[in-house]
Design a protein around this motif. Structure first.
Motif, PDB file in Angstrom:
ATOM      1  N   ASP A  90       0.883  -1.168   0.000  1.00 31.83           N
ATOM      2  CA  ASP A  90       0.000   0.000   0.000  1.00 31.83           C
ATOM      3  C   ASP A  90       0.917   1.213   0.000  1.00 31.83           C
ATOM      4  OD1 ASP A  90      -2.110   1.737   0.186  1.00 31.83           O
ATOM      5  OD2 ASP A  90      -2.564   1.323   2.288  1.00 31.83           O
ATOM      6  N   LEU A  91       1.306   1.649  -1.188  1.00 35.50           N
ATOM      7  CA  LEU A  91       2.405   2.595  -1.337  1.00 35.50           C
ATOM      8  C   LEU A  91       2.043   3.727  -2.293  1.00 35.50           C
ATOM      9  CD1 LEU A  91       5.098  -0.148  -2.059  1.00 35.50           C
ATOM     10  CD2 LEU A  91       4.686   0.916   0.164  1.00 35.50           C
ATOM     11  N   ARG A  92       2.736   4.838  -2.139  1.00 36.04           N
ATOM     12  CA  ARG A  92       2.673   5.938  -3.098  1.00 36.04           C
ATOM     13  C   ARG A  92       4.100   6.346  -3.455  1.00 36.04           C
ATOM     14  NH1 ARG A  92      -1.875   6.796  -5.735  1.00 36.04           N
ATOM     15  NH2 ARG A  92      -1.069   8.876  -6.202  1.00 36.04           N
ATOM     16  N   ALA A 113      -2.997  10.606   1.907  1.00 39.95           N
ATOM     17  CA  ALA A 113      -4.461  10.592   1.901  1.00 39.95           C
ATOM     18  C   ALA A 113      -5.021   9.641   0.858  1.00 39.95           C
ATOM     19  CB  ALA A 113      -4.994  11.998   1.681  1.00 39.95           C
ATOM     20  N   ARG A 114      -4.182   9.212  -0.092  1.00 44.80           N
ATOM     21  CA  ARG A 114      -4.651   8.295  -1.133  1.00 44.80           C
ATOM     22  C   ARG A 114      -4.259   6.846  -0.863  1.00 44.80           C
ATOM     23  NH1 ARG A 114      -3.210  12.860  -4.169  1.00 44.80           N
ATOM     24  NH2 ARG A 114      -1.239  12.009  -4.911  1.00 44.80           N
ATOM     25  N   LEU A 115      -3.626   6.586   0.276  1.00 40.96           N
ATOM     26  CA  LEU A 115      -3.348   5.206   0.670  1.00 40.96           C
ATOM     27  C   LEU A 115      -4.640   4.504   1.088  1.00 40.96           C
ATOM     28  CD1 LEU A 115      -0.142   5.670   2.868  1.00 40.96           C
ATOM     29  CD2 LEU A 115      -0.232   4.722   0.552  1.00 40.96           C
ATOM     30  N   ARG A 116      -4.666   3.190   0.966  1.00 36.98           N
ATOM     31  CA  ARG A 116      -5.841   2.444   1.420  1.00 36.98           C
ATOM     32  C   ARG A 116      -6.017   2.559   2.929  1.00 36.98           C
ATOM     33  NH1 ARG A 116      -3.633  -1.291  -2.150  1.00 36.98           N
ATOM     34  NH2 ARG A 116      -2.910  -2.624  -0.451  1.00 36.98           N
ATOM     35  N   ILE A 117      -4.892   2.703   3.647  1.00 36.67           N
ATOM     36  CA  ILE A 117      -4.987   2.801   5.104  1.00 36.67           C
ATOM     37  C   ILE A 117      -5.213   4.232   5.575  1.00 36.67           C
ATOM     38  CG2 ILE A 117      -3.536   0.770   5.507  1.00 36.67           C
ATOM     39  CD1 ILE A 117      -1.278   2.838   6.257  1.00 36.67           C
ATOM     40  N   ALA A 118      -5.472   5.150   4.667  1.00 31.48           N
ATOM     41  CA  ALA A 118      -5.647   6.561   5.036  1.00 31.48           C
ATOM     42  C   ALA A 118      -6.673   6.748   6.155  1.00 31.48           C
ATOM     43  CB  ALA A 118      -6.007   7.396   3.821  1.00 31.48           C
ATOM     44  N   PRO A 119      -7.835   6.072   6.111  1.00 33.54           N
ATOM     45  CA  PRO A 119      -8.790   6.255   7.221  1.00 33.54           C
ATOM     46  C   PRO A 119      -8.209   5.864   8.574  1.00 33.54           C
ATOM     47  CG  PRO A 119      -9.867   5.229   5.342  1.00 33.54           C
ATOM     48  CD  PRO A 119      -8.398   5.219   5.053  1.00 33.54           C
ATOM     49  N   VAL A 120      -7.391   4.816   8.592  1.00 38.08           N
ATOM     50  CA  VAL A 120      -6.773   4.385   9.849  1.00 38.08           C
ATOM     51  C   VAL A 120      -5.787   5.441  10.327  1.00 38.08           C
ATOM     52  CG1 VAL A 120      -5.320   2.623  10.934  1.00 38.08           C
ATOM     53  CG2 VAL A 120      -7.080   1.952   9.277  1.00 38.08           C
ATOM     54  N   LEU A 121      -5.002   5.989   9.414  1.00 35.55           N
ATOM     55  CA  LEU A 121      -4.035   7.027   9.781  1.00 35.55           C
ATOM     56  C   LEU A 121      -4.745   8.266  10.315  1.00 35.55           C
ATOM     57  CD1 LEU A 121      -1.587   6.790   6.735  1.00 35.55           C
ATOM     58  CD2 LEU A 121      -1.345   5.728   8.992  1.00 35.55           C
ATOM     59  N   GLY A 122      -5.938   8.526   9.807  1.00 35.13           N
ATOM     60  CA  GLY A 122      -6.684   9.705  10.237  1.00 35.13           C
ATOM     61  C   GLY A 122      -7.417   9.517  11.544  1.00 35.13           C
ATOM     62  N   GLY A 123      -7.478   8.266  12.046  1.00 33.87           N
ATOM     63  CA  GLY A 123      -8.161   7.990  13.311  1.00 33.87           C
ATOM     64  C   GLY A 123      -9.550   7.436  13.095  1.00 33.87           C
TER      65      GLY A 123
END
Length: 710
Positions: free
Chosen positions: A616-618, A634-644
């Motif tokens: 899951d990389l940019r 913000a375009r990573l698949r895990i972005a929601p997790v990073l955002g809390g």
């Protein structure tokens, strides 16, 4: 500035055709037909020693017999005769040669490419440029300079217009041209550069993009050997606010192999191509349809301020499918104001829907004015940024002409992007007659709208970020990328990272058991202890990583054990690293390498031991800012997790973004001489807690390579 020879080949004052034929369907005859038919006003000199006239033109036995030196020459003779003709052109001072002959690198990747290299070396020394070989030719319908043998211009009548198509492939120079002409869109430039042995498609595009009549540039690429020229195309396009759409083939291994055999060029690594094009604001499409589907939208000159969509139809099903398509495209349905809905309710029948999407229902059949009555109401609502009008069924009994006129008036009134979905050819034709972009289905309409808006957003980001930092690939990037790099041990890797502002975990390199104990006391337990060797990149597999050590006895035991393992394996023993144990919410990875074509490339993404199994990389190409890193995260698949999520606080993405930006600066530092870099894991805490690099592997140019690159 483009080479003056390229300006000449686009608008030559005189053209010679070496190998001219009186058969209009042969390679040496077709350009003569086109030059006569499509209004070329310069001088035409057919060359053929066997005749005195060809297709109405006075014909000469040889190039040296012409009354003047032509600016451009078409070479349409085979084999060694082609090489001799090119050399004669250079000797006489011809500015550019369009080499249509084949039998070069496209058929013999070794001997053919060497033949090309020697030919270019000879003629460039005399100031002549070569388009080709294996080129279908060039066509400028603005000047009538059609130096091409393509059949397409007989099948689809040319019309000068705002579109330029450039391609390494002959077919892909004319297929988009034909599709544009089917849509009634004029095309000014249609150029095929073939093998790109000298002038590349990107270099020619840099000349074409300066044509003030060009409003949309389409590129087909099978390789990008000269990113500096494509970067220049993008720079000029940004200054002109001109969209560039590219179809880069070879996404798969099979496609890359086919591209190599087609043009004789090396295919580029696909993820890096994505990053390069995004970096410069060039929109990449997956297929030929993507090049042309949204063309009408680009040519309207609309400048939307957002992505909120309003859908209107006389079919409830189309309303639902429009909403689905918008959701899939990331275009939210606009929430209309209460007063808008109230006014719509006074116009539409009670069973119609006044929320967005707006379902007029079949009542449109009995009251054709409904359409024209509601559009001015919707036009006043500021919520919408774009519109899709769905007319799945109309015809007899419907005032389709009024629908089309009202829609055109509405589009002009709002100044916002609008697309129409109308599957019936007769209905589609009436909306097209009003100058509106029309598609067969609502999904196609929404996808085209999404491409257009997303591309404008990409162009705006590139314009903002690239204003003072244009990308230029350096020759030393290519040299160092192909060299044999030297791996630093982890201590030296961490020290180099730390010296460039990267957040490295507290640690010490220890060269004795006693120093390990001192490091434990200075850092405070628990600590991690790792064996250090410039010959070992992956330590855990050899038992060279021990975690959570608290006592002098534990670190002493770790020292002796790791020294024994490394020495027994025959590797260099550089000591042992004692490092603080850090906690983090997430393990991330930062990596970088020096691409042989594009130069430094930086990667950021989800890290840890599963990074290869679940990538899951940019990718980003320096120079870039921390803000651009944040956009990439913000375009990573895990972005929601990073955002809390689920009540968790957001992670410290600001600190991570700054660390990635620092890696970008490090990769651009010529003194660092870094070939590749791997920081994994990078532990990221909650917002305000920062991030920490706990492991680093860096490869640098060897001393011999460094000397060679100076």
């Amino acid at each position: 500035m483009p080479d003056s020879s390229l300006k000449a080949v686009l608008d030559p004052k005189s053209i010679a055709i070496i190998g001219a034929s009186d058969n209009p369907n042969k390679i040496g005859g077709r350009p003569l037909v086109y030059l006569s038919r499509f209004g070329y006003r310069g001088k035409v000199y057919p060359i053929n020693p066997k005749r005195t006239e060809t297709l109405g033109y006075k014909t000469y036995p040889a190039l040296r017999d012409l009354p003047e030196t032509p600016e451009v020459a078409i070479v349409a003779v085979p084999g060694d005769a082609a090489l001799a003709a090119v050399d004669e052109c250079a000797d006489l001072g011809v500015k550019a040669v369009v080499l249509m002959s084949s039998g070069f690198g496209e058929s013999d990747p070794v001997g053919g490419k060497e033949k090309e290299r020697r030919m270019v070396e000879r003629v460039r020394a005399k100031g002549t440029r070569i388009i080709g070989p294996n080129s279908q030719g060039l066509a400028n319908f603005g000047t009538g300079a059609i130096l091409s043998f393509s059949t397409m211009y007989l099948e689809a009548e040319p019309a000068d217009g705002p579109v330029a198509v450039l391609s390494q492939s002959g077919a892909m120079a004319v297929v988009p041209y034909g599709l544009m002409r089917q849509r009634g869109i004029g095309v000014r430039h249609s150029h095929a550069t073939g093998n790109d042995c000298d002038v590349t498609v990107s270099e020619l595009a840099a000349a074409v993009v300066e044509d003030p009549e060009v409003k949309l540039l389409l590129l087909y690429l099978e390789s990008i050997p000269d990113p500096e020229n494509l970067a220049e195309v993008a720079r000029i396009a940004r200054e002109r606010d001109l969209p560039v759409i590219a179809l880069k083939s070879g996404r798969t291994a099979a496609g890359q192999a086919a591209a190599s055999s087609h043009t004789g060029a090396l295919a580029n690594e696909d993820r890096v191509v994505d990053a390069f094009l995004e970096h410069h604001g060039i929109w990449r499409v997956r297929d030929t349809a993507g090049l042309v589907d949204a063309a009408e939208l680009y040519l309207k000159g609309w400048r939307p301020k957002g992505r909120r969509l309003v859908a209107i139809s006389n079919s409830g099903a189309v309303c639902v499918m429009s909403a689905d398509a918008a959701s899939m495209a990331g275009m939210p349905m606009a929430k209309l104001a209460d007063e808008t809905r109230a006014e719509l309710g006074r116009i539409l029948p009670s069973f119609a829907t006044t929320t967005n999407p707006i379902d007029i229902t079949a009542a449109l059949l009995t009251n054709s004015r409904l359409f024209g009555d509601i559009l001015p109401v919707i036009a006043k609502d500021p919520a919408a940024d774009a519109f899709v009008i769905g007319v799945p069924v109309a015809g007899v009994g419907y005032d389709v002409d009024a629908f089309a006129r009202d829609t055109a008036t509405f589009a002009a009134l709002t100044g916002k992007p609008l697309v129409v979905a109308a599957p019936q050819p007769n209905v589609m034709a009436r909306f097209k007659a009003e100058g509106l972009p029309v598609f067969t289905t609502e999904t196609q309409a929404v996808d085209a709208l999404n491409q257009y808006i997303s591309h404008l957003e990409l162009m705006n980001r590139a314009k903002t970020h690239r204003a003072d930092a244009p990308f230029v690939a350096k020759p030393r990037d290519r040299a160092s990328a192909s060299s044999t790099p030297v791996m630093l041990n982890e201590a030296d890797s961490l020290a180099l990272a730390q010296s460039h502002g990267l957040p490295v975990v507290a640690h010490r390199l220890c060269r004795s058991a006693e120093e390990c104990v001192e490091a434990l006391q200075a850092i405070g337990g628990p600590v991690a202890v790792k064996g250090c060797s410039a010959d070992i990149a992956h330590k855990s597999e050899l038992g060279l990583v021990r975690l959570g050590l608290n006592t002098p006895e534990e670190v002493t035991d770790a020292w002796h054990g790791m020294e024994r393992i490394i020495r027994d394996s025959g590797k260099r023993f550089d000591g042992v690293i004692v490092a603080a144990m850090r906690k983090g919410r997430r393990e991330m990875i930062i990596g970088a390498h020096r691409d042989p074509v594009f130069g430094p490339v930086v990667m950021v993404g989800d890290g840890g031991k599963y990074v290869e199994a679940l990538p899951d990389l940019r990718l980003l190409l320096p120079p870039f800012s921390a803000d651009e890193v944040a956009e990439a995260l913000a375009r990573l698949r895990i972005a929601p997790v990073l955002g809390g999520v689920r009540g968790e606080p957001p992670m410290d993405l600001a600190a991570l973004s700054e660390a990635v930006a620092a890696v970008g600066r490090l990769m651009m530092d010529p003194a660092a001489k870094i070939v590749s870099l791997d920081l994994n894991p990078v532990l990221v805490g909650s917002a305000g807690e920062g991030c920490a690099i706990v492991d680093a592997v860096i490869f640098r140019e060897s001393a011999n390579d460094t000397m060679g690159n100076k």
